[in-house]
Every structure is written in C-alpha cells, then in structure tokens.
Design an enzyme around this catalytic site. Structure first.
Site, short mmCIF file in Angstrom:
data_model
loop_
_atom_site.label_atom_id
_atom_site.label_comp_id
_atom_site.label_asym_id
_atom_site.label_seq_id
_atom_site.Cartn_x
_atom_site.Cartn_y
_atom_site.Cartn_z
N HIS A 190 0.97 -1.31 -0.08
CA HIS A 190 -0.08 -0.13 0.03
C HIS A 190 0.91 1.23 0.07
O HIS A 190 0.63 2.19 -0.76
CB HIS A 190 -0.79 -0.06 1.06
CG HIS A 190 -1.61 1.36 1.64
ND1 HIS A 190 -2.84 1.21 1.29
CD2 HIS A 190 -1.25 2.38 2.04
CE1 HIS A 190 -3.54 2.76 1.52
NE2 HIS A 190 -2.43 3.22 2.07
N GLU A 191 1.71 1.22 0.81
CA GLU A 191 2.69 2.65 0.83
C GLU A 191 3.71 2.64 -0.36
O GLU A 191 3.84 3.75 -0.79
CB GLU A 191 3.70 2.42 2.17
CG GLU A 191 2.76 2.47 3.55
CD GLU A 191 2.08 3.52 3.64
OE1 GLU A 191 2.18 4.68 3.18
OE2 GLU A 191 0.95 3.55 4.30
N HIS B 299 1.88 4.38 -3.05
CA HIS B 299 1.78 5.98 -2.67
C HIS B 299 3.22 6.38 -3.44
O HIS B 299 3.26 7.49 -4.05
CB HIS B 299 1.75 6.25 -1.29
CG HIS B 299 0.38 6.20 -0.67
ND1 HIS B 299 -0.72 6.76 -1.31
CD2 HIS B 299 0.06 5.52 0.44
CE1 HIS B 299 -1.74 6.39 -0.62
NE2 HIS B 299 -1.19 5.82 0.28
N GLU C 19 -6.18 7.04 -0.85
CA GLU C 19 -6.17 5.62 0.01
C GLU C 19 -6.97 4.28 -0.71
O GLU C 19 -6.34 3.27 -0.53
CB GLU C 19 -6.58 5.96 1.19
CG GLU C 19 -5.81 7.21 1.91
CD GLU C 19 -4.48 6.92 2.23
OE1 GLU C 19 -4.14 5.37 2.58
OE2 GLU C 19 -3.68 7.55 2.34
#
Length: 305
Positions: free
Chosen positions: A141-142, A145, A219
C-alpha cells in the site's frame, strides 16, 4: 512510470483528476479574486512560491523527524528489507529508503517527493502486531503511494489551503490593527483586508474539502493496487482490522501525538466509524468502505486469500 506494474484504476483515477482540476480552477479564481479586491498579485505569487518550495523540499524530513523515525540498513532490519525488496521487484520500481519509528502506535507511512527522497516507514508497533503477509500488504500500500507520487500530489494540492489560511490570519490581524474606521471607499486598507479575509476563508474551506476528498481517493487507490500486486486482499483487510482494533488500546497521549500525521498514515490514529458528516473532513475512507472494496477484489480474484 515507476511502479507501472501496479494495476491502474480508471474510475478512481478519473475522480482524482476531476478533484485536481477543481482545485486548479479554485487556484485561478483565488488569484483573480485577490486582484479584484486590491491585493498585490505579486505578493500572492511570492507567498505561494515560498510555501511551495519550503514544503516540497522539507516535507519528508519534517515527517521523519516528527515521528522519530530513523533509516535502517539491511543489516539492522533484514526481514523488513527483504519484504520491501520483493515488493519492489514485483512492482518493477526503484527501492525507496526504509525506516522504522520507535513507537507502539501501529502504523506505516510513505514520504518523499521523488524516487531519490522516497522513504517507506513502519512503526515498531505495527511490526510487533502483524504477520509477514499482513506487513507485506501494508508495505505494498505504501509503495503504491511512492510509485504514483501521491506525496507530491497531495503536497501540491495542499498549497492553496496553506496560502489561503495564511492570508486569512494576516488579513484579520491587519484589519484589527490598521484602524478600520479611518477613510472611506474601496482604498481603505481595512476594507481591503476584510475582503481578502472573506475570499481566503471561502477558498480555504473549499480547498480543504477537495483535498480531503483527494486524500480518500488516493487511499482507496493504494488499497486496490496493493491487493492486486500481492494477490492477497484479505491480508490487507486483516491488517486494517488488527490496526484499527488495537488503536483503542494505545494510550490517548500517544494517539494525540500521532494524530497530526494522519494524512501520511496507512490508517488514521483516530478516525470516525461508519458514514457520517465527519467523514467529509477525514483523510481516509471509513474502514467499512476499505474492507468492502477488498472483499470485492477477493471475489474478482476468485479467492479469499
């Protein structure tokens, strides 16, 4: 683009583009309105550029320092680096720096405005609570980003709100101490200051809401990208559930210290539950919405794994 193997989401992308376009229109309208009320446009440009450069080049350092995070080498955290190495190979993206923040608040975040300054950071609290598959999902997930330059996008999106808030405060102080009763007509400095306050306050409110909408979209997009990259959406869902549940056991003082960094975090240190008016001001979607999206992806993949 770095991270090209992260699956695209045209629906979410189109909504993010629309939100950024509205912010762009708001930028232009803001400058025009300030010119019409008599403010020196070059002053506005100087303020915007100054804030932009400061935030662009220091946001990563400020986030790391404020969280007490420290970059760790592969020798110091071999398991953590191994997970990041594997995910970067899967996503076909450059490896960012890896850091650990010594706090029991279970969370993770990414920062840095380009591939050279990018950092993915996990807390000691999250490493203690999650198993390898769950931690891998959070890191994916990070990394999403980082790959999609979300930190840079959100930094740019936040400029307008910062400038509008600054002008609102300055305008109010000037109007209070400039002797608002003196003089008449449009050239009265106090009247100009109050007009600037009115315009800036409206723009700040609108930009704040649009930026929060953009943050929630990014997100959801990062959740989706991580779920497809790892092929295990349920691991991300399990991590979300664990972290959200354990937040209730973290001392209130620790949560308050972490709360200013909610926009950076994998999941906010304190967040409203369910759908309500407060979700309009939230940096993240409700956990129910995030889990629902992950459940849909599990069904699409034909597996609950």
């Amino acid at each position: 683009m770095a991270g090209s193997k992260f699956i695209p989401d045209r629906g979410l992308t189109s909504r993010m583009v629309l939100t950024m376009s509205l912010l762009g229109i708001l930028y232009v309208a803001f400058v025009i309105a300030l010119v019409l009320v008599g403010l020196n446009v070059w002053l506005v440009v100087a303020i915007v550029v100054g804030f932009a450069l400061f935030q662009y080049f220091t946001s990563d350092k400020i986030a790391m320092y404020s969280m007490g995070a420290r970059e760790v080498s592969p020798d110091e955290a071999p398991d953590l680096h191994a997970v990041v190495d594997r995910l970067c190979a899967m996503a076909d993206m450059p490896k960012p720096k890896v850091a650990v923040a010594r706090t029991d608040v279970p969370n993770a975040f990414a920062t840095g405005h380009n591939s050279k300054t990018a950092v993915v950071c996990v807390t000691s609290g999250i490493m203690r609570r999650l198993d390898t598959a769950e931690l891998e999902a959070v890191l994916a997930h990070e990394l999403s980003h980082v790959a999609h330059r979300d930190v840079m996008v959100m930094t740019i999106a936040g400029f307008l709100g910062i400038v509008a808030g600054f002008l609102t405060q300055m305008g109010l102080r000037f109007a209070l101490f400039s002797g608002g009763g003196r003089g008449r007509g449009q050239n009265n400095p106090a009247i100009v200051a109050l007009a600037v306050v009115a315009v800036s306050a409206i723009v700040w409110a609108l930009s704040f809401l649009l930026t929060r909408v953009l943050s929630r979209y990014r997100e959801l997009s990062a959740d989706r990208a991580a779920a497809y990259l790892t092929g295990r959406p349920s691991a991300l869902g399990s991590a979300l559930t664990k972290i959200t549940g354990d937040m209730a056991r973290i001392p209130t003082d620790d949560l308050r210290k972490a709360e200013p960094f909610n926009a950076f975090f994998f999941t906010p240190a304190a967040a409203p539950k369910g759908f309500s008016l407060s979700t309009l001001f939230a940096t993240h979607p409700p956990i129910e919405q995030r889990l629902s999206q992950l459940a849909d992806i599990s069904r699409q993949l034909g597996s609950g794994a």
